[in-house]
Design an enzyme around this catalytic site. Structure first.
Site, PDB file in Angstrom:
ATOM      1  N   TYR A 118      58.671 -53.285 130.121  1.00  7.28           N
ATOM      2  CA  TYR A 118      59.691 -52.435 129.492  1.00  7.28           C
ATOM      3  C   TYR A 118      60.876 -52.332 130.435  1.00  7.28           C
ATOM      4  O   TYR A 118      60.699 -52.209 131.645  1.00  7.28           O
ATOM      5  CB  TYR A 118      59.130 -51.029 129.252  1.00  7.28           C
ATOM      6  CG  TYR A 118      60.185 -50.035 128.792  1.00  7.28           C
ATOM      7  CD1 TYR A 118      60.430 -49.840 127.439  1.00  7.28           C
ATOM      8  CD2 TYR A 118      60.957 -49.332 129.724  1.00  7.28           C
ATOM      9  CE1 TYR A 118      61.409 -48.958 127.017  1.00  7.28           C
ATOM     10  CE2 TYR A 118      61.944 -48.446 129.309  1.00  7.28           C
ATOM     11  CZ  TYR A 118      62.165 -48.270 127.958  1.00  7.28           C
ATOM     12  OH  TYR A 118      63.139 -47.406 127.543  1.00  7.28           O
ATOM     13  N   GLU A 206      68.039 -51.087 125.688  1.00  5.81           N
ATOM     14  CA  GLU A 206      66.586 -50.978 125.827  1.00  5.81           C
ATOM     15  C   GLU A 206      65.964 -52.303 125.422  1.00  5.81           C
ATOM     16  O   GLU A 206      66.127 -52.741 124.282  1.00  5.81           O
ATOM     17  CB  GLU A 206      66.035 -49.843 124.960  1.00  5.81           C
ATOM     18  CG  GLU A 206      64.564 -49.596 125.213  1.00  5.81           C
ATOM     19  CD  GLU A 206      64.000 -48.449 124.376  1.00  5.81           C
ATOM     20  OE1 GLU A 206      64.103 -48.501 123.137  1.00  5.81           O
ATOM     21  OE2 GLU A 206      63.455 -47.513 124.974  1.00  5.81           O
TER      22      GLU A 206
END
Ligand code: GDP
Ligand code: MN
Length: 396
Positions: A118, A206
């Protein structure tokens, strides 16, 4: 302004960030053509068909599917295009899918297992610095990771005046447990990603997942990009990426009329001048036992035309049970606003919800008299508390 995955990836790619390549399609036929082209360009055998909507968690909702041949590309694209995709981030009705991204399969087998990480870049408002947030736990939603295994989330703070330093990029790669080629690729990836975030004037990037492929390449598989609206004038090409179908139609209309409007869930519509006063008014409504139906800042010039436009926007919301107009007459005189409210009311014919107007500032008393004498079903107040009491009264 939020972007689709494919648009976010275009921006990433333009700054040299490695991405999972893909082509957008709006029909199953186009999807097949896209798949053929991708195979020519990348050599990929399998393709991933990905719904393009402004919501995450598409995979869980059935909006991301692997196709192992052209027939499957066509079938899957046919199912996804036109569906109302429900994900943990959409309403129960879901979001209509107008287009899919046909992407190369990057989870191909090789020496190592592919691994998902991530990574996001965002502004940390409390320190006034940019921040890279990253984790070894990619592919799942980061809120869960934050709750269950917070020690697996790392952050790197970046002084915007200095930029990302080499040792910081290396620390990211190190904390992700990488070595050799993957380590080098990750430092390159992070460096390019930060540059892209910075120069595109984004407020959020993101990338979940960032993928380490079986041959140790580092690739952005997903991209959630938000561009700072206040910087859009510097990026005309990004402005064209706006997809109004994904935005709240009332908010789009408000923006076109120059009104600052945010749709909320409550029952009291409010019309205020100035963001600070709007926030205070929302508190006032809550204290009176109501819930604000919207945030609406009509700005400095609350003339009849703007007041009418604002009225119309508020009344589009069927859950509105009362409207509170709270205007401070500083630059604009209260009597002119009052006249604006009266004119707008008359222009609109009948309005079926009670209206409470609180005007304070220059000529407040004249304004109150104007409203009281207008013969319209509008209640006026000068004091904040008085207005709150009237809201309470009409809600009970
Ligand atoms: P999201 O669910 O909206 O976050 O969409 P993502 O773009 O993150 O994709 C969801 C999931 O699909 C990923 O976490 C992967 O597990 C899977 N996926 C994405 N691309 C590929 C691919 O090229 N091949 C395979 N086999 N799976 C993929
Ligand atoms: Mn994702």
């Amino acid at each position: 302004m939020n972007l689709h995955e494919y648009q976010g990836k275009e921006i990433l790619n333009s700054f040299g960030v490695e991405i999972q390549r893909g082509i957008v399609a709006t029909t199953p036929k186009e999807a097949v053509e896209a798949a053929k082209k991708l195979t020519e360009q990348t050599g990929t055998g399998w393709h991933v068909i990905k719904a393009q909507v402004h919501a995450g968690g598409r995979g869980k909702g059935g909006g991301v599917k692997l196709a192992k041949n052209l027939q499957e590309v066509e079938d899957i694209a046919g199912k996804i295009i036109g569906m109302d995709l429900v994900t943990p981030q959409t309403s129960a009705e879901g979001k209509r899918v107008h287009q899919v991204l046909v992407a190369e399969d990057v989870y191909y087998p090789g020496d190592n297992e592919p691994e998902e990480y991530y990574m996001s870049v965002l502004l940390n408002r409390s320190t006034g610095r940019n921040m890279i947030m990253y984790s070894t736990e990619g592919g799942m939603d980061i809120e869960t990771v934050a709750e269950e295994t917070p020690h697996l989330i790392f952050t790197e703070e970046i002084d915007p005046a200095v930029g990302l330093l080499g040792f910081q990029a290396r620390r990211v790669a190190f904390n992700l447990g990488l070595s050799g080629k993957a380590f080098k690729e990750m430092t390159k990836f992070v460096t390019a990603l930060y540059k892209a975030y910075n120069e595109s004037d984004s407020s959020l990037f993101e990338i979940n997942p960032v993928l380490k492929t079986s041959d140790d390449r580092i690739i952005a598989v997903d991209a959630k990009v938000s561009i700072d609206d206040n910087a859009l004038f510097r990026h005309k090409d990004y402005e064209e990426m706006r997809d109004k179908r994904e935005e709240n139609p009332v908010e789009v209309e408000a923006k076109e009329k120059g009104l600052n409007y945010v749709d909320l869930d409550g029952n009291v519509g409010c019309m205020v001048n100035g963001a600070g006063l709007a926030m205070a008014t929302m508190d006032l409504i809550k204290q009176a036992g109501g819930e604000p139906a919207n945030f609406l800042d009509v700005g400095g010039t609350a003339d009849a035309e703007r007041v009418e436009a604002a009225f119309k926007l508020i009344l589009k919301d069927p859950s509105v049970k009362a409207i509170l107009i709270n205007i401070f007459g500083g630059i604009v005189r209260c009597d002119r606003v009052a006249q604006g409210v009266i004119d707008a009311y008359k222009n609109m014919g009948t309005i079926h919800v009670p209206i409470i107007v609180r005007l304070q500032g220059t000529n407040a008393d004249i304004a109150k008299k104007l409203i009281d004498d207008s013969g319209l079903d509008v209640q006026s107040a000068i004091e904040f508390q008085e207005a709150a009491d009237k809201v309470k009264e009409v809600l009970s």
